[in-house]
Design a protein around this motif. Structure first.
Motif, short mmCIF file in Angstrom:
data_model
loop_
_atom_site.label_atom_id
_atom_site.label_comp_id
_atom_site.label_asym_id
_atom_site.label_seq_id
_atom_site.Cartn_x
_atom_site.Cartn_y
_atom_site.Cartn_z
N THR A 253 74.18 127.54 99.07
CA THR A 253 73.13 127.69 98.06
C THR A 253 73.68 128.65 96.86
O THR A 253 74.19 129.56 97.15
N CYS A 254 73.47 128.31 95.57
CA CYS A 254 73.64 129.12 94.61
C CYS A 254 72.58 128.80 93.30
O CYS A 254 72.30 127.59 93.07
N ALA A 255 71.84 129.65 93.05
CA ALA A 255 70.62 129.77 92.02
C ALA A 255 70.77 131.09 91.30
O ALA A 255 70.82 132.27 91.92
N ALA A 256 70.50 130.86 90.06
CA ALA A 256 70.50 132.20 89.05
C ALA A 256 69.55 133.21 89.85
O ALA A 256 69.82 134.36 89.61
N ASN A 257 68.34 132.61 90.08
CA ASN A 257 67.25 133.86 90.75
C ASN A 257 66.42 132.99 91.74
O ASN A 257 65.46 132.32 91.06
N SER A 258 66.90 132.83 92.82
CA SER A 258 66.04 131.75 93.88
C SER A 258 64.63 132.19 93.78
O SER A 258 63.63 131.47 94.08
N GLY A 259 64.36 133.63 94.04
CA GLY A 259 63.24 134.04 94.57
C GLY A 259 63.41 133.94 96.04
O GLY A 259 64.14 133.46 96.71
N TRP A 260 62.06 134.60 96.64
CA TRP A 260 62.42 134.62 98.34
C TRP A 260 62.02 133.14 98.98
O TRP A 260 61.05 132.42 98.51
N LYS A 261 62.92 132.59 99.78
CA LYS A 261 62.84 131.31 100.24
C LYS A 261 63.12 131.49 101.73
O LYS A 261 63.89 132.43 102.25
N GLN A 262 62.58 130.58 102.76
CA GLN A 262 62.56 130.76 104.04
C GLN A 262 63.31 129.84 104.27
O GLN A 262 63.16 128.46 104.20
N ALA A 263 64.20 130.13 105.64
CA ALA A 263 64.96 129.08 106.34
C ALA A 263 64.64 129.27 107.68
O ALA A 263 64.36 130.54 108.50
N THR A 264 64.60 127.99 108.50
CA THR A 264 64.30 128.10 109.87
C THR A 264 65.17 127.08 110.75
O THR A 264 65.63 126.06 110.12
N ILE A 265 65.40 127.48 111.96
CA ILE A 265 66.17 126.52 112.65
C ILE A 265 65.69 126.79 114.26
O ILE A 265 65.44 127.96 114.56
N ALA A 266 66.00 125.43 114.71
CA ALA A 266 65.61 125.65 116.19
C ALA A 266 66.48 126.50 117.19
O ALA A 266 67.73 126.47 116.82
N ILE A 267 66.16 126.92 118.27
CA ILE A 267 66.69 127.62 119.20
C ILE A 267 66.17 127.30 120.55
O ILE A 267 65.17 126.89 120.77
N THR A 268 67.09 127.58 121.63
CA THR A 268 66.62 127.43 122.99
C THR A 268 66.46 128.54 123.84
O THR A 268 67.65 129.39 123.72
N ALA A 269 65.15 128.69 124.42
CA ALA A 269 65.03 130.11 125.10
C ALA A 269 66.14 130.51 126.20
O ALA A 269 66.55 129.41 126.91
N GLY A 270 66.46 131.59 126.34
CA GLY A 270 67.65 131.85 127.33
C GLY A 270 68.98 131.60 126.64
O GLY A 270 69.94 132.28 127.39
N HIS A 271 69.17 131.14 125.66
CA HIS A 271 70.61 131.06 125.00
C HIS A 271 70.96 132.21 124.29
O HIS A 271 70.11 132.95 123.78
N SER A 272 72.34 132.47 124.36
CA SER A 272 72.78 133.50 123.65
C SER A 272 73.35 133.16 122.35
O SER A 272 73.99 132.06 122.09
N TYR A 273 72.90 133.63 121.19
CA TYR A 273 73.34 133.20 119.81
C TYR A 273 73.86 134.42 119.14
O TYR A 273 73.84 135.52 119.15
N THR A 274 74.75 133.81 117.88
CA THR A 274 75.29 134.85 117.10
C THR A 274 74.87 134.24 115.77
O THR A 274 75.18 132.97 115.44
N LEU A 275 73.86 134.91 114.82
CA LEU A 275 73.46 134.85 113.40
C LEU A 275 74.58 135.41 112.59
O LEU A 275 74.77 136.70 112.60
N THR A 276 74.92 134.83 111.66
CA THR A 276 75.97 135.17 110.65
C THR A 276 75.20 134.77 109.18
O THR A 276 74.99 133.52 108.84
N LEU A 277 74.86 135.79 108.40
CA LEU A 277 74.17 135.71 107.26
C LEU A 277 75.27 136.24 106.04
O LEU A 277 75.83 137.39 106.08
N THR A 278 75.44 135.45 104.99
CA THR A 278 76.66 135.47 104.26
C THR A 278 76.34 135.44 102.64
O THR A 278 75.44 134.56 102.48
N SER A 279 76.86 136.12 101.85
CA SER A 279 76.96 135.82 100.32
C SER A 279 78.49 135.91 100.09
O SER A 279 79.21 136.74 100.59
#
Length: 196
Positions: free
Chosen positions: A150-176
């Motif tokens: 996503t690219c916006a001149a000034n998006s303001g704060w927005k929320q993103a949500t994704i499903a996860i499964t209890a007990g699973h190991s995850y790696t979250l990567t946040l990028t710009s």
């Protein structure tokens, strides 16, 4: 309405989808001749958050690893989503390539979602600069996009949500990503990352 000498009660409640944070509330009582106000702060927390330092309130990137081609990762006090701090990837001056923070965690029992807030400043186009997020399920060996480019001149704060499964190991990567053009620096702030 309340008759003079009477009282009323206000009950505030949240849902399981209410994002963690502090919410200012102003209550105003208006009478025929007087008006009174009072303020409160409603603080929403999650039961068990598997994300370490998800609000960056340590004032550091403790719990996160910084990487990418540019690897410009910091904590900022400028307009966080809540609290005093947010992570900032990229900078207000041009950088060359991606800047990412990652964290590996195990989804706790009873959790079903991972959520985060982002604020992208991208005066270019998504062909050149962007914010994105991926979630790798290390247990199932799959990767999902938590935030499409996503690219916006000034998006303001927005929320993103994704499903996860209890007990699973995850790696979250946040990028710009910024293409180092001198007139359109791109940066992204992330805050309030939580499992719920």
């Amino acid at each position: 309405s309340v008759t003079a000498g009477g009282s009323s009660a206000l009950t505030l409640s949240t849902s399981t989808t209410t994002p963690p944070g502090s919410y200012p509330i102003t209550i105003t009582g208006t009478g025929t001749t007087h008006t009174h106000t009072t303020t409160y702060t409603l603080t929403v927390t999650t039961g068990t958050n598997a994300i370490a330092n998800g609000g960056f309130e340590t004032g550091t990137l403790t719990g996160w690893s910084c990487g990418g081609q540019a690897a410009v990762c910091s904590v900022t006090t400028t307009s966080p989503h809540s609290g005093q701090y947010a992570a900032m990837l990229g900078a207000t001056s041009p950088t060359n390539g991606t800047s990412s923070i990652t964290q590996t965690f195990t989804a706790p029992a009873g959790s079903s979602t991972l959520s985060f807030w982002y604020d992208v400043t991208c005066p270019d186009t998504v062909n050149h600069d962007w914010a994105t997020a991926t979630l790798t399920d290390n247990t199932a060996s799959t990767t999902k996009t938590a935030l499409a480019k996503t690219c916006a001149a000034n998006s303001g704060w927005k929320q993103a949500t994704i499903a996860i499964t209890a007990g699973h190991s995850y790696t979250l990567t946040l990028t710009s990503k910024d293409d180092n053009h001198p007139r359109n620096a791109t940066s992204t702030k992330y805050d309030d990352i939580a499992t719920s």
